[in-house]
Scaffold this active site. Structure first.
Site, PDB file in Angstrom:
ATOM      1  N   GLY A   1       1.515 -82.551  37.976  1.00  0.00           N
ATOM      2  CA  GLY A   1       2.171 -82.418  39.277  1.00  0.00           C
ATOM      3  C   GLY A   1       3.669 -82.195  39.162  1.00  0.00           C
TER       4      GLY A   1
ATOM      5  N   ALA B   1       8.958 -18.135  26.821  1.00  0.00           N
ATOM      6  CA  ALA B   1       7.759 -18.892  27.203  1.00  0.00           C
ATOM      7  C   ALA B   1       6.856 -19.112  25.995  1.00  0.00           C
ATOM      8  CB  ALA B   1       7.001 -18.137  28.284  1.00  0.00           C
TER       9      ALA B   1
ATOM     10  N   LYS C   1      11.541 -33.408  22.612  1.00  0.00           N
ATOM     11  CA  LYS C   1      11.586 -34.732  21.978  1.00  0.00           C
ATOM     12  C   LYS C   1      12.639 -34.721  20.874  1.00  0.00           C
ATOM     13  CE  LYS C   1      10.042 -35.910  18.344  1.00  0.00           C
ATOM     14  NZ  LYS C   1       9.354 -36.041  17.055  1.00  0.00           N
TER      15      LYS C   1
ATOM     16  N   ARG D   1      -4.032 -69.747  40.229  1.00  0.00           N
ATOM     17  CA  ARG D   1      -4.361 -68.775  41.267  1.00  0.00           C
ATOM     18  C   ARG D   1      -3.981 -67.345  40.877  1.00  0.00           C
ATOM     19  NH1 ARG D   1      -1.322 -72.563  45.588  1.00  0.00           N
ATOM     20  NH2 ARG D   1      -0.365 -73.238  43.628  1.00  0.00           N
TER      21      ARG D   1
ATOM     22  N   ASN E   1       2.119 -67.516  44.136  1.00  0.00           N
ATOM     23  CA  ASN E   1       1.004 -68.299  43.591  1.00  0.00           C
ATOM     24  C   ASN E   1      -0.164 -67.410  43.198  1.00  0.00           C
ATOM     25  OD1 ASN E   1       2.361 -70.751  44.031  1.00  0.00           O
ATOM     26  ND2 ASN E   1       1.721 -70.732  46.163  1.00  0.00           N
TER      27      ASN E   1
ATOM     28  N   ASN F   1      18.278 -18.667  24.742  1.00  0.00           N
ATOM     29  CA  ASN F   1      17.188 -18.457  25.675  1.00  0.00           C
ATOM     30  C   ASN F   1      15.880 -18.561  24.898  1.00  0.00           C
ATOM     31  OD1 ASN F   1      15.247 -17.462  27.471  1.00  0.00           O
ATOM     32  ND2 ASN F   1      16.829 -16.324  28.587  1.00  0.00           N
TER      33      ASN F   1
ATOM     34  N   ASP G   1       8.807 -70.051  40.381  1.00  0.00           N
ATOM     35  CA  ASP G   1       8.004 -68.982  40.987  1.00  0.00           C
ATOM     36  C   ASP G   1       8.578 -68.463  42.302  1.00  0.00           C
ATOM     37  OD1 ASP G   1       7.437 -71.158  42.579  1.00  0.00           O
ATOM     38  OD2 ASP G   1       5.250 -70.981  42.439  1.00  0.00           O
TER      39      ASP G   1
ATOM     40  N   ARG H   1       3.370  -7.436  12.930  1.00  0.00           N
ATOM     41  CA  ARG H   1       2.430  -7.439  14.048  1.00  0.00           C
ATOM     42  C   ARG H   1       1.245  -6.554  13.694  1.00  0.00           C
ATOM     43  NH1 ARG H   1       6.667  -6.595  19.074  1.00  0.00           N
ATOM     44  NH2 ARG H   1       7.405  -8.737  19.073  1.00  0.00           N
TER      45      ARG H   1
HETATM   46  C1  UD1 Z   1       4.982 -76.579  45.913  1.00  0.00           C
HETATM   47  C2  UD1 Z   1       5.257 -77.847  46.715  1.00  0.00           C
HETATM   48  C3  UD1 Z   1       5.223 -77.519  48.205  1.00  0.00           C
HETATM   49  C4  UD1 Z   1       6.199 -76.389  48.521  1.00  0.00           C
HETATM   50  C5  UD1 Z   1       5.946 -75.183  47.627  1.00  0.00           C
HETATM   51  C6  UD1 Z   1       7.054 -74.160  47.799  1.00  0.00           C
HETATM   52  C7  UD1 Z   1       4.485 -79.834  45.510  1.00  0.00           C
HETATM   53  C8  UD1 Z   1       3.371 -80.793  45.315  1.00  0.00           C
HETATM   54  N1  UD1 Z   1       4.288 -78.858  46.394  1.00  0.00           N
HETATM   55  O1  UD1 Z   1       3.645 -76.179  46.193  1.00  0.00           O
HETATM   56  O2  UD1 Z   1       5.600 -78.665  48.946  1.00  0.00           O
HETATM   57  O3  UD1 Z   1       6.072 -76.026  49.894  1.00  0.00           O
HETATM   58  O4  UD1 Z   1       5.933 -75.572  46.241  1.00  0.00           O
HETATM   59  O5  UD1 Z   1       6.795 -73.003  47.050  1.00  0.00           O
HETATM   60  O6  UD1 Z   1       5.522 -79.957  44.914  1.00  0.00           O
HETATM   61  N2  UD1 Z   1       4.743 -77.159  38.084  1.00  0.00           N
HETATM   62  C9  UD1 Z   1       5.014 -77.823  36.896  1.00  0.00           C
HETATM   63  N3  UD1 Z   1       4.198 -78.841  36.520  1.00  0.00           N
HETATM   64  C10 UD1 Z   1       3.140 -79.238  37.249  1.00  0.00           C
HETATM   65  C11 UD1 Z   1       2.877 -78.575  38.456  1.00  0.00           C
HETATM   66  C12 UD1 Z   1       3.695 -77.535  38.844  1.00  0.00           C
HETATM   67  O7  UD1 Z   1       5.975 -77.492  36.202  1.00  0.00           O
HETATM   68  O8  UD1 Z   1       2.458 -80.188  36.815  1.00  0.00           O
HETATM   69  C13 UD1 Z   1       5.612 -76.050  38.475  1.00  0.00           C
HETATM   70  C14 UD1 Z   1       4.884 -74.735  38.630  1.00  0.00           C
HETATM   71  O9  UD1 Z   1       4.903 -74.011  37.411  1.00  0.00           O
HETATM   72  C15 UD1 Z   1       5.661 -74.033  39.724  1.00  0.00           C
HETATM   73  C16 UD1 Z   1       6.256 -75.176  40.529  1.00  0.00           C
HETATM   74  O10 UD1 Z   1       6.148 -76.328  39.741  1.00  0.00           O
HETATM   75  O11 UD1 Z   1       6.712 -73.241  39.218  1.00  0.00           O
HETATM   76  C17 UD1 Z   1       5.514 -75.390  41.847  1.00  0.00           C
HETATM   77  O12 UD1 Z   1       4.134 -75.612  41.580  1.00  0.00           O
HETATM   78  P1  UD1 Z   1       3.008 -74.886  42.413  1.00  0.00           P
HETATM   79  O13 UD1 Z   1       1.702 -75.264  41.839  1.00  0.00           O
HETATM   80  O14 UD1 Z   1       3.319 -73.458  42.551  1.00  0.00           O
HETATM   81  O15 UD1 Z   1       3.189 -75.650  43.798  1.00  0.00           O
HETATM   82  P2  UD1 Z   1       2.833 -75.116  45.268  1.00  0.00           P
HETATM   83  O16 UD1 Z   1       1.404 -75.333  45.531  1.00  0.00           O
HETATM   84  O17 UD1 Z   1       3.379 -73.774  45.478  1.00  0.00           O
HETATM   85 CA    CA Z   2       4.317 -72.175  44.198  1.00  0.00          CA
END
Ligand code: UD1
Ligand code: CA
Length: 466
Positions: A86, A388, A359, A22, A235, A385, A110, A449
């Protein structure tokens, strides 16, 4: 305070493998900067101040960029998640590196506003209640994008539903998950191995450990954040600027409490790494960047930009001046519209005026360069001094040459000093001179001059009147 924290039996897991789709960016999300510092730096600083037994950081997308940025702190282990399947899958990758801990604290890379006190409170509550899983939650006005906290009629948490999986009714819930968990180490990975991915995104969701733990009869607790703004996750770029505004407001309030006047604070940018002294006034539109240090009783602005600049006490920087990597001693006055470039060193009470560029030069105490000049690669003594339009011609196209100016020198307007060249103390150089050889101390030096002529009968052309 922070130094009292110590959690040797806690392991931290930082999730930072996501691409951040995103964000629409070529670089990994956690390297995007908030007030000059990458998001991952804030999160690592926060978790480090808990002094945990160890920190595992999960990276995947462009992991080499993240690792190169962070370097290799002693108690940090890198874990690679090849495919971003995930948040639950991401934590699972840490199984081999996390050992020997009572609890695992899971945070996202994040959420740069997160404070260590909040995490310490979560860990303390988790332990006090002897919970297996504790989720940090928050009550927010706008829950969109977050996982919603579901509770039964007794108010006990039952599950966390991601927005994409939630019904319209579930979406109305304003209690959300921060994405931060404290989990008993001895059950965490058992729970993670049981995760499925039958959901809207086909991902292994970390939040699903909540119903899994409850199914096993284990206790799941929640801790509600006092200040929900701390958990705002970035995000997209809109949230990036939102978080930056929030952090900026905190930094500005902090300086106001510490005795700095900030005019039109909503127009000012002050990075977290900047330092400002007592009774200093920062006027509208100023940018204070990087390692900038400002002493007591200074006045800066409006619309001045200071990057890695050092100002001693009572320095005044007038409107629209730009100072980068330069030092200014006490009681000096700069601008308006002045530019101090890297290596400019101004001693006490120096005055640099409009449209002057300096500089890699030392300007001695009390010297004045007030109008339309370029001073480069120069050593200037005290009480000079510089008229200019004076230019030190320091560059021959390949090499930079030095100009040495003694003390109490007076350089007439529109003088060119062709470097390398030296001007002795107490010398006066006549206006319009082109100086190519050493100017002796004292007396008047001027280059030849052209004669001045007068033509009494000459007439200026006149416009024809219609
Ligand atoms: C996530 C949570 C949500 C919570 C929110 C808070 C999940 C499924 N959802 O959503 O419940 O309210 O954070 O901010 O957990 N990441 C990985 N590997 C992956 C996926 C993500 O390391 O495979 C990391 C991302 O880099 C990020 C963090 O996990 O730093 C969260 O992932 P993100 O995709 O931002 O989740 P949200 O949709 O914000
Ligand atoms: Ca997030």
């Amino acid at each position: 305070m922070i130094s009292e924290f110590k959690h040797p039996d806690l392991q931290v897991c930082v999730l930072a493998a996501g691409r951040g789709k995103r964000m629409q960016s070529n670089k990994p999300k956690v390297l995007h900067k908030v007030l000059g510092r990458a998001m991952i730096d804030y999160v690592l600083h926060t978790v480090e101040s808990l002094r945990p037994g160890g920190i595992a950081v999960v990276t995947g997308h462009a992991s080499e960029m993240v690792q190169a940025h962070v370097g290799q702190p002693q108690n940090l282990e890198w874990v690679i998640q090849d495919k971003q399947l995930g948040t639950g899958h991401a934590v699972k990758q840490c199984e081999q590196v996390i050992s020997d801990a009572r609890d695992v604290l899971i945070v996202c890379g994040d959420t740069p506003l997160l404070q260590s006190e909040t995490l310490a409170e979560l860990v303390a509550e988790h332990r006090k209640r002897d919970a297996i899983v504790t989720v940090l939650t928050a009550e927010v006005d706008d829950p969109s994008g977050y996982g919603r906290i579901m509770r039964d009629s007794n108010g006990r948490v039952t599950e966390i539903v991601e927005e994409k999986d939630a019904s319209d009714a579930q979406c109305l819930t304003r209690e959300v998950s921060s994405g931060i968990y404290c989990v008993r180490h001895d059950v965490l990975f058992d729970l993670l191995h049981k995760l499925g991915n039958r959901n809207a995104q086909g991902e292994y969701y970390l939040p699903d450990i909540v119903p899994l733990a409850l199914n096993d009869g284990q206790s799941v607790e929640t801790v509600r954040m006092v200040d929900a703004s701390e958990m705002v996750g970035v995000n997209n770029r809109e949230q990036l600027s939102l978080v930056e505004d929030m952090m900026q407001a905190n930094i500005i309030h902090d300086w106001q409490r510490r005795g700095v006047t900030i005019e039109k604070p909503e127009t000012v940018r002050i990075e977290a790494t900047v330092n400002i002294g007592l009774d200093t006034i920062i006027q509208a539109g100023c940018y204070l960047i990087g390692s900038t240090r400002i002493g007591d009783e200074c006045k800066v602005g409006p619309y001045a930009v200071l990057v890695d600049a050092w100002l001693d006490d009572r320095v005044e920087v007038f409107a629209f001046s730009h100072i980068k990597d330069a030092n200014v001693a006490m009681d000096a006055k700069i601008g308006p519209f002045a530019r101090l470039r890297p290596g400019a060193q101004l001693d006490e009470e120096v005055q640099v005026g409009n449209f002057v560029e300096i500089k890699n030069s030392v300007v001695g105490r009390g010297s004045k360069v007030n109008h339309l000049s370029y001073i480069g690669d120069t050593e200037m003594g005290a009480d000079c001094n510089i008229g200019a339009g004076t230019i030190t011609c320091n560059y021959d196209g390949a090499n930079k040459h030095k100009t040495i100016i003694g003390e109490r020198v007076f350089i007439g307007s529109d003088t060119k000093l062709i470097a390398p060249v030296e001007v002795g103390s107490d010398a006066t150089v006549g206006a319009g001179s082109i100086i190519t050889k050493k100017v002796e101390s004292g007396g008047l030096t001027l280059s030849e001059r052209a004669d001045q002529r007068h033509m009494p009968s000459w007439q200026r052309p006149r416009k024809k009147k219609h």
